[in-house]
Design a protein around this motif. Structure first.
Motif, PDB file in Angstrom:
ATOM      1  N   SER A  61       5.297  -4.377   5.392  1.00 45.97           N
ATOM      2  CA  SER A  61       6.321  -3.469   5.882  1.00 45.97           C
ATOM      3  C   SER A  61       6.884  -3.944   7.231  1.00 45.97           C
ATOM      4  CB  SER A  61       5.716  -2.063   6.002  1.00 45.97           C
ATOM      5  OG  SER A  61       6.717  -1.113   6.214  1.00 45.97           O
ATOM      6  N   LEU A  62       6.009  -4.377   8.134  1.00 45.44           N
ATOM      7  CA  LEU A  62       6.468  -4.844   9.451  1.00 45.44           C
ATOM      8  C   LEU A  62       7.359  -6.077   9.309  1.00 45.44           C
ATOM      9  CD1 LEU A  62       6.505  -4.822  12.542  1.00 45.44           C
ATOM     10  CD2 LEU A  62       4.358  -6.099  12.527  1.00 45.44           C
ATOM     11  N   PHE A  63       6.911  -7.027   8.493  1.00 46.37           N
ATOM     12  CA  PHE A  63       7.703  -8.258   8.373  1.00 46.37           C
ATOM     13  C   PHE A  63       8.986  -8.027   7.579  1.00 46.37           C
ATOM     14  CE2 PHE A  63       5.850 -11.635  10.818  1.00 46.37           C
ATOM     15  CZ  PHE A  63       4.654 -11.056  11.212  1.00 46.37           C
ATOM     16  N   GLU A  64       8.989  -7.017   6.718  1.00 48.39           N
ATOM     17  CA  GLU A  64      10.255  -6.623   6.074  1.00 48.39           C
ATOM     18  C   GLU A  64      11.213  -6.068   7.134  1.00 48.39           C
ATOM     19  OE1 GLU A  64       8.664  -4.007   3.065  1.00 48.39           O
ATOM     20  OE2 GLU A  64       7.752  -5.720   2.051  1.00 48.39           O
ATOM     21  N   TYR A 113      11.907 -10.563   7.023  1.00 48.54           N
ATOM     22  CA  TYR A 113      11.271 -11.622   6.223  1.00 48.54           C
ATOM     23  C   TYR A 113      11.024 -11.154   4.792  1.00 48.54           C
ATOM     24  CZ  TYR A 113      10.483 -14.009  10.654  1.00 48.54           C
ATOM     25  OH  TYR A 113      10.666 -14.632  11.853  1.00 48.54           O
ATOM     26  N   GLU A 114      10.866 -12.163   3.906  1.00 48.60           N
ATOM     27  CA  GLU A 114      10.545 -11.880   2.509  1.00 48.60           C
ATOM     28  C   GLU A 114       9.031 -11.743   2.368  1.00 48.60           C
ATOM     29  OE1 GLU A 114      11.387 -14.104  -1.541  1.00 48.60           O
ATOM     30  OE2 GLU A 114      12.782 -14.733   0.032  1.00 48.60           O
ATOM     31  N   THR A 115       8.596 -10.771   1.593  1.00 48.97           N
ATOM     32  CA  THR A 115       7.164 -10.537   1.427  1.00 48.97           C
ATOM     33  C   THR A 115       6.824 -10.436  -0.056  1.00 48.97           C
ATOM     34  OG1 THR A 115       7.424  -8.142   1.394  1.00 48.97           O
ATOM     35  CG2 THR A 115       7.105  -9.156   3.551  1.00 48.97           C
ATOM     36  N   THR A 116       5.586 -10.791  -0.409  1.00 46.09           N
ATOM     37  CA  THR A 116       5.149 -10.586  -1.784  1.00 46.09           C
ATOM     38  C   THR A 116       3.649 -10.305  -1.818  1.00 46.09           C
ATOM     39  OG1 THR A 116       4.816 -11.636  -3.927  1.00 46.09           O
ATOM     40  CG2 THR A 116       5.205 -13.129  -2.104  1.00 46.09           C
ATOM     41  N   PRO A 117       3.191  -9.157  -2.388  1.00 47.67           N
ATOM     42  CA  PRO A 117       4.061  -8.119  -2.915  1.00 47.67           C
ATOM     43  C   PRO A 117       4.831  -7.388  -1.810  1.00 47.67           C
ATOM     44  CG  PRO A 117       1.752  -7.430  -3.008  1.00 47.67           C
ATOM     45  CD  PRO A 117       1.763  -8.838  -2.542  1.00 47.67           C
ATOM     46  N   HIS A 118       5.912  -6.705  -2.211  1.00 48.86           N
ATOM     47  CA  HIS A 118       6.684  -5.866  -1.297  1.00 48.86           C
ATOM     48  C   HIS A 118       5.822  -4.668  -0.881  1.00 48.86           C
ATOM     49  CE1 HIS A 118       9.786  -2.970  -0.029  1.00 48.86           C
ATOM     50  NE2 HIS A 118      10.497  -4.030   0.274  1.00 48.86           N
ATOM     51  N   SER A 119       6.096  -4.118   0.301  1.00 50.82           N
ATOM     52  CA  SER A 119       5.258  -3.019   0.809  1.00 50.82           C
ATOM     53  C   SER A 119       5.246  -1.798  -0.114  1.00 50.82           C
ATOM     54  CB  SER A 119       5.727  -2.605   2.201  1.00 50.82           C
ATOM     55  OG  SER A 119       7.072  -2.166   2.159  1.00 50.82           O
ATOM     56  N   ALA A 120       6.302  -1.627  -0.905  1.00 51.78           N
ATOM     57  CA  ALA A 120       6.369  -0.442  -1.766  1.00 51.78           C
ATOM     58  C   ALA A 120       5.768  -0.678  -3.156  1.00 51.78           C
ATOM     59  CB  ALA A 120       7.821   0.002  -1.920  1.00 51.78           C
TER      60      ALA A 120
END
Ligand SMILES: *Cc1c(COP(=O)(O)O)cnc(C)c1O
Length: 420
Positions: free
Chosen positions: A301-304, A308-315
């Motif tokens: 969530s912070l890096f979103e 930034y792109e994250t995997t998995p997404h915080s949601a």
């Protein structure tokens, strides 16, 4: 944020927003944690665990009641007929190796259906190295079904591969150090149904990092046997070392003859005073896994928030405790790991540097500051300095300190002028 750490207002504001955005995911984690904690408590009560089970045995360890009751408690926790949980299984790779050698025989074929397995298993199978007594050296053939381009499992290809005789279908639940999605128990059930339709192969799951993340484990979804490490999820941050194997009773028995030796199996193996820690770690595991999951969601969530792109997404729904963050370049990866290290309870004063790790073509940087050597249920991160410039992180024994570690990582990136 309190004043113990000098967090810049930009990072602090992003963290505040990140926490708000994570609230639905946190609520889901709390629900699953509560369910799993009740399940584990019920298993302790059903098996009448008492203080005398913590008594140390030495030598052969014949008749160690604590050891046997612990096996039964773990089996109940993961929905298995039987299990082996031992400090003498030295790590995850050793445990997986014991299960593979315990179950496979010369002439058998092992079919891995989740692409290339975790690096350290390569030497066990014999994909890499020679003269070490790998499965290949003992006449076991290895075959593999690659993942589809989007990183998901190729069900059609698995069905085709089962037209030839296969003794074991091997599934790796967690992504390891790749960006493919990790497999949930429902994905594993889909594979198991296809296998059962066509074959009587043993279905084995490398369950590392997946324990207690969902309400049920792969054995309740068609897997015959699962294995994992106690310095990850099921050790609850308390086990000093060890591994476990759980599943069908006849298969667990076969593994026991490889764990010690034919004839002796599970009858020997002194607890050497480790049983209390294994009980206590297992008891705490659902809670600790919840803390690690919250730390992972917060990091995403912070890096979103920071672009930034994250995997998995915080949601996204989680099926393991691993979080990957794509940080664009080597400098940012180095800043992340060095910043995270500054927030470790142990070894905060050391500065990790990239190094030429054996088995990698590129330099790798890691951060770890753990009470237990190499423990990755504690906050830790790994980043190979190459495309896609991702850092893989996992753990934290508690969310509040994990959050500080993540914020110090972001702060370090900010301080070096590298933020997007
Ligand atoms: C950690 C891990 C292993 C091996 O465990 P070690 O304890 O490091 O030997 C195997 N498979 C997966 C997916 C893992 O995450």
């Amino acid at each position: 944020m309190n004043s113990f750490f000098n967090i810049d207002s930009k990072v602090a504001a992003a963290a505040e927003k990140a926490l708000e955005a994570a609230s639905a995911s946190f609520a889901r984690i709390d629900e699953i944690r509560a369910y799993n904690q009740e399940k584990v408590l019920a298993a302790f009560i059903k098996n009448s665990v008492t203080e005398s089970h913590f008594t140390e045995s030495t030598g052969y360890g014949y008749g160690d009641r604590g050891r046997d009751v612990l096996d039964s408690v773990l089996a109940d926790c993961v929905g298995a007929q039987d299990s082996l949980i031992r400090h003498s299984l030295t790590c995850g790779t050793h445990t997986l190796g014991v299960a593979l050698f315990g179950l496979l025989r010369p002439g058998d074929t092992m079919l891995c259906v989740t692409g290339t397995p975790y690096d350290t298993i390569h030497s066990v199978i014999g994909i890499k190295g020679s003269g070490m007594g790998s499965l290949k050296d003992f006449g076991v053939t290895y075959k593999q079904v690659d993942l589809l381009p989007d990183g998901t499992v190729d069900l059609e290809c698995i069905e085709k591969a089962l037209e030839e005789k296969v003794a074991m279908v091997y599934i790796q639940r967690s992504r390891g150090y790749s960006l493919r999605p990790s497999l949930g128990v429902e994905d594993i059930e889909k594979i198991a149904k296809i296998v059962r339709n066509k074959s009587d192969a043993v279905i084995m799951v490398d369950n590392c990092y997946g324990e207690f993340v969902e309400r049920t484990e792969p054995v309740s979804h068609g897997a015959d046997i699962i294995a994992g490490s106690l310095i990850k999820n099921p050790g609850g941050g308390i086990a000093k070392c060890g591994g476990y194997i759980a599943g069908r009773a006849d298969l667990v028995e076969k593994c026991s003859y490889r764990m010690t030796t034919p004839g002796l199996g599970r009858e020997v193996g002194p607890s050497l005073g480790q049983t209390r820690g294994l009980f206590m770690g297992l008891f705490n595991a659902p809670h600790i896994v919840g803390e690690a999951l919250k730390t992972a969601v917060f990091a995403a969530s912070l890096f979103e928030q920071l672009g930034y792109e994250t995997t998995p997404h915080s949601a996204e729904k989680r099926v393991d405790i691993i979080q990957a963050l794509k940080l664009c370049n080597s400098e940012t990866l180095i800043a992340f790991c060095q910043g995270m290290q500054k927030g470790a309870p142990i070894d905060s004063n050391v500065c990790p540097e990239p190094w030429d790790m054996p088995g990698y073509d590129n330099q790798v940087i890691m951060s770890a500051g753990a009470f237990t050597g190499g423990s990755s249920i504690e906050l830790s991160s790994d980043a190979p300095l190459r495309e896609p410039f991702a850092v893989w992180m996992q753990g934290s024994l508690n969310f509040d300190s994990g959050k500080v570690g993540i914020m110090l990582a972001a702060q370090e990136i900010f301080k070096r002028g590298l933020l997007k």
